[in-house]
Enzyme design. Structure first.
Site, PDB file in Angstrom:
ATOM      1  N   PHE B 116       0.851  -1.183   0.000  1.00 17.60           N
ATOM      2  CA  PHE B 116       0.000   0.000   0.000  1.00 17.60           C
ATOM      3  C   PHE B 116       0.888   1.234   0.000  1.00 17.60           C
ATOM      4  CE2 PHE B 116      -4.401   1.271   0.493  1.00 17.60           C
ATOM      5  CZ  PHE B 116      -5.057   0.111   0.165  1.00 17.60           C
ATOM      6  N   GLN B 249      -7.603  14.973   2.822  1.00 19.71           N
ATOM      7  CA  GLN B 249      -6.948  14.096   1.850  1.00 19.71           C
ATOM      8  C   GLN B 249      -7.766  13.942   0.583  1.00 19.71           C
ATOM      9  OE1 GLN B 249      -6.279   9.585   2.532  1.00 19.71           O
ATOM     10  NE2 GLN B 249      -4.280  10.573   2.537  1.00 19.71           N
ATOM     11  N   HIS B 251      -8.004  11.504  -2.432  1.00 27.08           N
ATOM     12  CA  HIS B 251      -7.553  10.181  -2.840  1.00 27.08           C
ATOM     13  C   HIS B 251      -7.268  10.226  -4.337  1.00 27.08           C
ATOM     14  CE1 HIS B 251      -7.420   5.922  -3.669  1.00 27.08           C
ATOM     15  NE2 HIS B 251      -7.490   5.653  -2.387  1.00 27.08           N
ATOM     16  N   LEU B 261     -14.555   5.778  -5.231  1.00 29.28           N
ATOM     17  CA  LEU B 261     -13.213   5.331  -4.878  1.00 29.28           C
ATOM     18  C   LEU B 261     -12.795   4.070  -5.629  1.00 29.28           C
ATOM     19  CD1 LEU B 261     -10.864   5.645  -2.793  1.00 29.28           C
ATOM     20  CD2 LEU B 261     -12.159   4.125  -1.314  1.00 29.28           C
ATOM     21  N   GLU B 264      -6.377   2.132  -3.573  1.00 32.16           N
ATOM     22  CA  GLU B 264      -4.938   2.170  -3.752  1.00 32.16           C
ATOM     23  C   GLU B 264      -4.364   0.753  -3.828  1.00 32.16           C
ATOM     24  OE1 GLU B 264      -3.440   5.058  -1.073  1.00 32.16           O
ATOM     25  OE2 GLU B 264      -1.610   3.927  -0.727  1.00 32.16           O
ATOM     26  N   ARG B 295      -0.556   9.386  -0.754  1.00 31.75           N
ATOM     27  CA  ARG B 295      -1.668   9.912  -1.550  1.00 31.75           C
ATOM     28  C   ARG B 295      -1.522  11.378  -1.910  1.00 31.75           C
ATOM     29  NH1 ARG B 295      -6.477   6.754   1.701  1.00 31.75           N
ATOM     30  NH2 ARG B 295      -5.998   4.739   0.769  1.00 31.75           N
ATOM     31  N   HIS B 362     -11.534  12.759   0.153  1.00 34.36           N
ATOM     32  CA  HIS B 362     -11.641  11.440   0.747  1.00 34.36           C
ATOM     33  C   HIS B 362     -11.683  11.426   2.264  1.00 34.36           C
ATOM     34  CE1 HIS B 362     -11.308   7.136   0.742  1.00 34.36           C
ATOM     35  NE2 HIS B 362     -10.152   7.119   1.325  1.00 34.36           N
ATOM     36  N   ARG B 403      -2.776  11.257   5.700  1.00 35.56           N
ATOM     37  CA  ARG B 403      -2.933   9.898   6.226  1.00 35.56           C
ATOM     38  C   ARG B 403      -2.424   8.882   5.218  1.00 35.56           C
ATOM     39  NH1 ARG B 403      -6.543   6.101   5.234  1.00 35.56           N
ATOM     40  NH2 ARG B 403      -8.254   7.335   4.383  1.00 35.56           N
TER      41      ARG B 403
END
Ligand code: SF4
Ligand code: FES
Lengths: 260, 595
Positions: B116, B249, B251, B261, B264, B295, B362, B403
């Site tokens: 990730f 954030q 995304h 979404l 990731e 991100r 996000h 994050r």
């Protein structure tokens, strides 16, 4: 486990027009909604809304257009808007579907599109039904892992095959599209209904679980799996593509195998 | 109006709320108040995974996870909190497994792990397999598993109860150094029952806020319609500060035009981003970990490609997520849902065609400030006894200014559990705080004013204008001018909000009324986000100021704390007082952030 892959090329030649795009088509529809508000009238009635919509729009967009631009009192549940929360199952042109996953362009827009509340659960207002009886049945099948003995301090192992065995039924979002499409459930609200059986199946076939017999006992009840008439409405209705009828059949077989 | 009495009241039934309820429900009389049926909560939309250094497939340890979290957050993370989260991650995953969560497994039957963004081995050397997952429905499985365990433990839910106010009382108190101050204490909450339209007051010794985020301030967002910042807004209106709200954030991979979404985890499984020239542009922006950079970096790189004319499509306004070099069976088994999203909503077949994507709003890194025990703070360090918060609504701060992927599912489990335990423990020894006179008065006025308003403005129109200006001015790239523009629009919308009308005058299921209430929260949150963004004259993590493109540790290595204060005048707006709070450092000194 993830397989090791060679690094993809730094540059590739893209085909022209790749990734869709282009002008989004626009069209007119008639949305015919079953309205009901006991504060106004005990009678339900159909109401038509003429709307201009776009090719990427879904039924949920049409409902929002009505609520936000025409009639704020139109009531329906929704949250995620992409088919994962299970809020907006409704009868669209007579079939149970999620409003947020039903694209208008996939429907016949030359005729009015009918939208009404799912059947078999008490209608509260417009497209909103009382979900409590549905969740009650769900809770009755012990929809949780039961593993006796000492809690391991490490993870339990489970083989890839054992994990795969119940994968299909883990996808359920409790939208009630299946249960409220079932003719048996329409006439007998006591029937557990497909969704509860799906969620029992998810644990009965989980190799880590130890309460399968108790669940089979519950579903062997006269309101249990034997009421299923295999009409396949539930499988057709499921927005998650769960093979609901197959899951019910597997539970039936498990009950028979056990009593032998 | 009805009054209920519980030891613990939990507001929200997503991952954090239900994780708290499982602990608290077994120890104290607990009620969960939730505006949605629990299984509708947006935790269920999370896809890719939950990181924990189990080291099931390769070497890993929680210390590396801590470092990645801190570096990923561009050093604005409170390091003590990040350590707690990374350490307790391992048990959090094992807890879920014991509760029945069906994780994907390795051939030996262990919990499988995948890569990730921003999660690396040995302090950034290479991507590491740390994310435990269940296909691309990890959030769904967490939400279902937690709900199942709530059913198992007979947790009491009040479904479709909208909490609209927090009841606090203030007492005179004196600090250790002799200065007097007002100590806040929690008495309960006021909620609105959607079905009947009645108000219900819940008196409680402990209140846990776990009500999620505020993504609906933006137009393009992965967030559900119901994520309107209610919890943050309620706290803010009652004088509780909000921490680090400028950090939101985006995304990288939202379906273009829709914001839905795409995990990731797709890039974790080998998918890459390409621009209109077919170039894998992340090689230029993050040479070491490329498409698996955090991100904020990927989102900014994508937006930059579009800005420099290398976007795709008729309007050149998106880039492409390319999975076509991956094995179809591999995609089908690891990423079944997102491939279906691409097919359903864009009509794109991801096995053979790249998928149009663009950054989507996000996650709020900021929120109600808490310490690592999930206790809410009324200033930089004064705890409000009995008040707790966990999950996206809270700011511990484990995410700092950006994050890392999967750390939100981790956050809700680690701090949800901590909040539930702490709330039950507090309730065991504490007394009820007497309810204020007419506890529902504020909420009654709020609702009746909206219900009876005879204005000419529509809620949906104002909301759309708000979302449009936030997307245009407070998104990936920000400047003083763009932020001022947004503040001006918000100000005028506030004026027009006083002139709204709602059409549904009924009592039952009046969502028309509640959308108007929610718009009030959205306006508040948008104003706080934009004001704090205006004041942070540097670029860090998710907050990028084109007029101040560098990180400025001398002036801005600190959290922002925004208080509602009618008398305060700040740059560009008024009514918000800004203070700062030091960042907690334990062992990592700030370095330049390169990947
Ligand atoms: S089985 Fe399918 S249709 Fe039935 S409740 Fe679950 S997701 Fe909905
Ligand atoms: S709104 Fe969530 S499933 Fe349709």
């Amino acid at each position: 486990m993830s397989t090791e892959l060679p690094e993809p090329a730094s540059v590739v030649k893209l085909a022209p027009g790749v990734g869709g795009g282009g002008e989004i088509p626009k069209f007119d529809i008639t949305l015919r909604v079953r309205r009901y508000d006991p504060e106004v009238s005990e009678e339900a009635s159909w109401e038509d809304f003429k709307l201009t919509m776009y090719g990427t729009d879904r039924i949920l967009d049409a409902l929002h257009k009505v609520k936000w631009e025409h009639d704020g009192s139109l009531s329906f549940r929704r949250s995620c808007a992409h088919g994962v929360c299970g809020s907006d199952a409704m009868r669209i042109n007579g079939r149970n579907r999620l409003a947020c996953k039903t694209l208008l362009k996939d429907l016949d827009t030359s005729k009015p599109i009918t939208v009404e509340a799912i059947k078999g659960l008490p209608v509260e207002k417009d497209l909103i039904v009382d979900m409590e009886p549905f969740f009650q049945s769900y809770r009755e099948v012990m929809p949780f892992l039961v593993a006796k003995g000492h809690e391991p301090s490490k993870e339990r192992y489970q083989s890839v095959e054992d994990r795969e065995r119940f994968d299909d039924t883990t996808k359920c979002i409790l939208c009630a599209a299946c249960t409220s499409s079932c003719p048996v459930f329409w006439t007998d609200g006591q029937y557990f209904g497909p969704a509860a059986i799906v969620n029992a199946h998810r644990f009965i076939f989980d190799s880590r679980d130890e309460a399968g017999d108790m669940r089979l006992e519950i579903l062997n009840d006269k309101e249990g799996v034997w009421r299923c008439r295999t009409t396949f409405n539930c499988s057709e209705a499921c927005p998650r593509g769960i093979q609901v009828t197959k899951a019910i059949a597997e539970v039936k077989q498990a009950i028979l195998a056990r009593s032998l | 109006m009805q009054v209920h009495k519980y030891d613990v009241v939990i507001v929200g039934a997503g991952g954090a709320g239900m994780r708290a309820a499982i602990e608290s429900g077994q120890r104290a009389r607990t009620a969960v108040l939730t505006k949605l049926y629990p299984t509708r909560s947006h935790t269920g939309a999370a896809q890719g995974g939950m990181c924990a250094a189990l080291a099931n497939v390769e070497e890993d340890n929680w210390e590396w996870h801590t470092f990645d979290t801190i570096k990923g957050g561009d050093y604005l993370v409170d390091q003590d909190a990040a350590e707690v989260m990374a350490k307790e991650a391992i048990d959090a995953v094992l807890d879920l497994e014991k509760m029945g969560l069906p994780f994907n497994r390795t051939p030996e039957g262990k919990i499988d792990q995948r890569r990730f963004g921003g999660h690396t081995r040995d302090h950034g050397k290479a991507p590491v397999r740390r994310a435990c997952y269940a296909a691309d429905r990890t959030g769904h499985m967490i939400l279902q598993t937690l709900y199942q365990n709530c059913v198992k433990h007979n947790v009491e839910f009040y479904n479709e109860y909208y909490v609209l106010d927090l009841l606090l009382v203030e007492e005179d108190a004196v600090r250790a150094d002799g200065t007097p101050y007002k100590q806040k204490r929690v008495a309960g909450v006021v909620s609105y029952d959607l079905a009947s339209g009645e108000l219900h007051v819940f008196q409680a010794k402990s209140v846990v806020f776990a009500s999620g985020g505020a993504g609906k301030v933006f137009k393009t967002t992965s967030n559900a319609h119901t994520l309107t910042g209610d919890g943050m807004g309620i706290a803010f209106r009652r004088g509780i500060p909000l921490e680090d709200m400028e950090f939101f954030q985006f995304h990288p991979t939202g379906l273009a035009g829709l914001g839905i979404l795409l995990t990731e985890g797709a890039r974790g499984e080998g998918a890459i981003l390409r621009n209109s020239e077919g170039e894998r542009f992340m090689e230029r922006y993050a040479p070491t970990i490329k498409d698996l950079a955090p991100r904020d970096i990927v989102a900014r790189s994508m937006a930059n490609e579009v800005r420099e004319g290398r976007g795709c499509g008729p309007n050149k306004d998106y880039v492409l997520l390319d999975l076509t070099h991956l094995e179809p069976e591999h995609i089908e088994s690891k990423l079944p849902d997102i491939t279906e999203f691409a097919r359903t909503y864009l009509g794109v077949e991801p096995f053979t065609e790249p998928v149009p994507v663009y950054p989507t709003a996000h996650y709020a890194m900021g929120g109600i400030p808490t310490n690592v025990e999930a206790q809410v703070l009324q200033d930089n360090d004064t705890v409000i006894p009995g008040l707790f918060a966990a999950g996206e609504v809270a700011c511990v701060s484990v995410h700092g200014s950006n994050r890392l992927g999967t750390n939100s599912l981790l956050d809700i489990n680690v701090f949800g559990k901590r909040a539930g335990l702490a709330a039950a423990k507090y309730a065991r020894d504490a007394e009820f705080v007497a309810l204020p006179e007419e506890p529902e008065a504020f909420t009654t006025t709020l609702l009746e004013d909206l219900r009876n308003a005879n204005g000419t403005e529509r809620v949906a129109v104002l909301r759309k204008e708000l979302q449009d200006t936030m997307d245009a001015n407070v998104q990936v790239f920000r400047t003083a001018e763009s932020l001022q523009e947004a503040l001006d629009v918000i100000k005028s919308l506030r004026g027009r909000y006083k002139n709204v009308a709602i059409q549904d005058k009924g009592k039952r299921f009046n969502l028309d009324l509640l959308e108007a209430v929610e718009l009030g929260f959205l306006l508040d949150m948008a104003e706080v986000m934009t004001t704090t963004a205006m004041h942070r004259k540097e670029s860090r993590g998710g907050h990028y100021r084109e007029d101040f493109p560098d990180r400025d540790d001398v002036n801005f290595m600190k959290h922002s704390m925004a208080y509602k204060d009618a008398d305060a005048v700040s740059e560009g707006t008024s009514g918000i007082r800004l203070e700062t709070k030091p960042v907690v450092f334990t062992r990592y000194q700030p370095m330049e952030r390169k990947y």
